[in-house]
Design an enzyme around this catalytic site. Structure first.
Site, short mmCIF file in Angstrom:
data_model
loop_
_atom_site.label_atom_id
_atom_site.label_comp_id
_atom_site.label_asym_id
_atom_site.label_seq_id
_atom_site.Cartn_x
_atom_site.Cartn_y
_atom_site.Cartn_z
N ASP A 53 18.58 16.75 -0.86
CA ASP A 53 18.19 17.28 -2.17
C ASP A 53 16.71 17.67 -2.18
O ASP A 53 15.99 17.42 -3.15
CB ASP A 53 18.44 16.24 -3.28
N GLU A 104 26.35 21.47 -9.72
CA GLU A 104 25.16 20.62 -9.84
C GLU A 104 23.99 21.26 -9.11
O GLU A 104 24.11 22.32 -8.48
CB GLU A 104 25.44 19.22 -9.28
#
Length: 487
Positions: free
Chosen positions: A53, A229
């Site tokens: 991420d 997401e």
């Protein structure tokens, strides 16, 4: 691959006309400039192991700031360096640790760092010690010029219309308005997460209407889980492009994209159009699996947009993918199509970043392979066909070889008739010689490059009738044909 397109008389006439003009300019002593191009980048992947991420923010102080999810899910880290590659070995500072009890006590995920109105802000998601899946979005505020040594204060939870699973907050400014975009589970919708957008009153408080932008419904968005997401925005060419991650966090993970026109009402879902297919996905040929949760930054010279993302270098995972620590941060150059849309290509192989070879005298054309024959073409939307890694020459002796990006182990080489093809390395001495070149200063421009055959001195990689050959290049036209701009 599509069949080789026919070369018609008109194309030959245009080539003749262009060459005539080129020769006329040369005769007058005028320099024929190379096409403007975003210079090639020089990165090595992976950038950072066991960091997922990832987000990289380039600040006005000349530093890149890196943050990412750590596999222990227990802290927020920062690195900084003056180059992107420098982040690989930069020391890591922990700026915040999870709470020992209560909220913000588990699953510390997906931090993002931003500099807003003179202060640093880190957005992140966290669960609670009594319910690790009570994931919510939180904000830290940092005071100080250097965020690695800044004083950090908790600004609390970002409140949304629902007290439900929410994560991956990101912020951007468009039309002078600062927006927050994020992923959340909305009551009454049978998905894991959807994407939302709202305006920000301050860096930790949304204001006004909240808009649901998209629900994962397509096959590539719903493999394993129904997920949208990790939204993030890049703005170019009068458009806003919002990439997001879809499906389970294993090899099914991939990037989708929403597109809006600058100046449109970004709080209206109808302003955003979803791409029908993923824009970035696993690739078995390059050995990259589950690319996702990306961010964008820029190269050191500011000339290239850089895609930052994580993936794994293996497909099969034992157990829950969230317990597998081996997602790695990677970088690759983001290219732009002629219509102004981004071209992500494929996740490139580990190692040196590939380049494109732009024709010096036909600046809208790039070297590419088409049914393995090497040629120069316009508008190569299948980007990887036009990407090559410049690697140590198979024949040694200071040479280089040009390895195909989407066919690793295949190299640009001359065949016995002088034609240039992309062929598999058969391990023979003849192949090694035919696929090795001396990289020279460009024959038509020293700021560009030319590739001289190691097997046939004085012969260069060049194009003729848009096809590539290894031939002599002794006149003005030939020298221009044998010159390329690395992009």
């Amino acid at each position: 691959m599509p069949p080789l397109p026919e070369r018609n008389v008109m194309r030959r006439w245009w080539r003749f006309a262009a060459m005539t003009a080129l020769c006329a300019l040369a005769a007058t002593g005028l320099h024929v400039p190379a096409a403007s191009a975003a210079p090639a980048v020089n990165y090595t992947n992976p950038l950072v192991n066991q960091r997922a991420d990832a987000q990289i923010y380039k600040h006005t102080d000349g530093y890149y700031y890196f943050t990412a999810t750590v596999p222990e899910y227990d802290r927020i880290i920062l690195r900084r360096a003056t180059t992107l590659q420098g982040l690989s070995s930069a020391p890591e500072t922990v700026i915040w640790r999870k709470h020992s009890s209560g909220i913000m006590g588990a699953h510390i995920w997906a931090p993002e760092i931003h500099f807003i109105d003179g202060k640093w802000y880190v957005y992140f998601a966290a669960g609670a010690t009594n319910d690790v899946w009570a994931i919510r979005m939180y904000v830290l505020e940092g005071t100080g010029a250097n965020p690695l040594t800044a004083s950090w204060a908790e600004k609390g939870q970002i409140r949304t219309p629902w007290e439900t699973f929410s994560l991956d907050a990101s912020t951007f400014v468009a039309g002078g308005v600062r927006y927050l975009t994020w992923a959340q589970a909305e009551p009454g919708i049978a998905t894991n997460t959807n994407l939302y957008i709202a305006r920000l009153a301050n860096p930790w408080t949304i204001t006004g209407a909240t808009t649901r932008l998209t629900i994962p419904t397509l096959a590539w968005e719903t493999r394993g889980y129904k997920v949208a997401e990790g939204p993030t925005v890049i703005q170019r060419n009068g458009k806003l492009f919002m990439t997001y991650s879809a499906s389970a966090t294993d090899a099914n993970y991939c990037l989708g994209m929403l597109t809006a026109t600058a100046g449109s009402n970004l709080l209206s879902a109808s302003s955003w159009t979803k791409s029908a297919n993923p824009v970035f996905a696993s690739n078995s040929a390059t050995g990259q699996w589950g690319p996702g949760h990306n961010s964008f930054t820029v190269s050191e010279d500011g000339a290239s947009d850089i895609l930052v993302y994580h993936d794994r270098n293996y497909r099969d995972i034992s157990g829950d993918p969230l317990n597998d620590p081996n997602r790695r941060t990677r970088l690759q150059k983001l290219y732009w199509n002629a219509d102004g849309t981004p071209n992500f290509g494929i996740p490139i192989p580990d190692g040196a970043h590939p380049v494109r070879l732009k024709s010096y005298n036909f600046p809208d054309r790039f070297v590419r392979h088409w049914e393995y024959r090497a040629r120069i073409d316009t508008n190569v939307t299948n980007l990887a066909d036009s990407q090559f890694r410049i690697v140590a020459g198979l024949n040694g002796g200071g040479t280089v070889s040009l390895e195909s990006t989407n066919f690793p182990g295949y190299y640009l080489r001359q065949r016995t008739n002088g034609e240039a093809w992309v062929d598999r390395n058969d391990g023979s001495a003849a192949f090694r010689a035919d696929a090795s070149f001396f990289q020279r200063a460009g024959l038509a421009s020293s700021s560009a490059v030319s590739f001289e055959s190691s097997a046939n001195a004085g012969r260069y990689l060049r194009h003729s009738n848009y096809l590539l050959y290894v031939q002599t290049a002794t006149d003005t036209v030939g020298r221009a044909d044998a010159t390329f701009v690395l992009e």
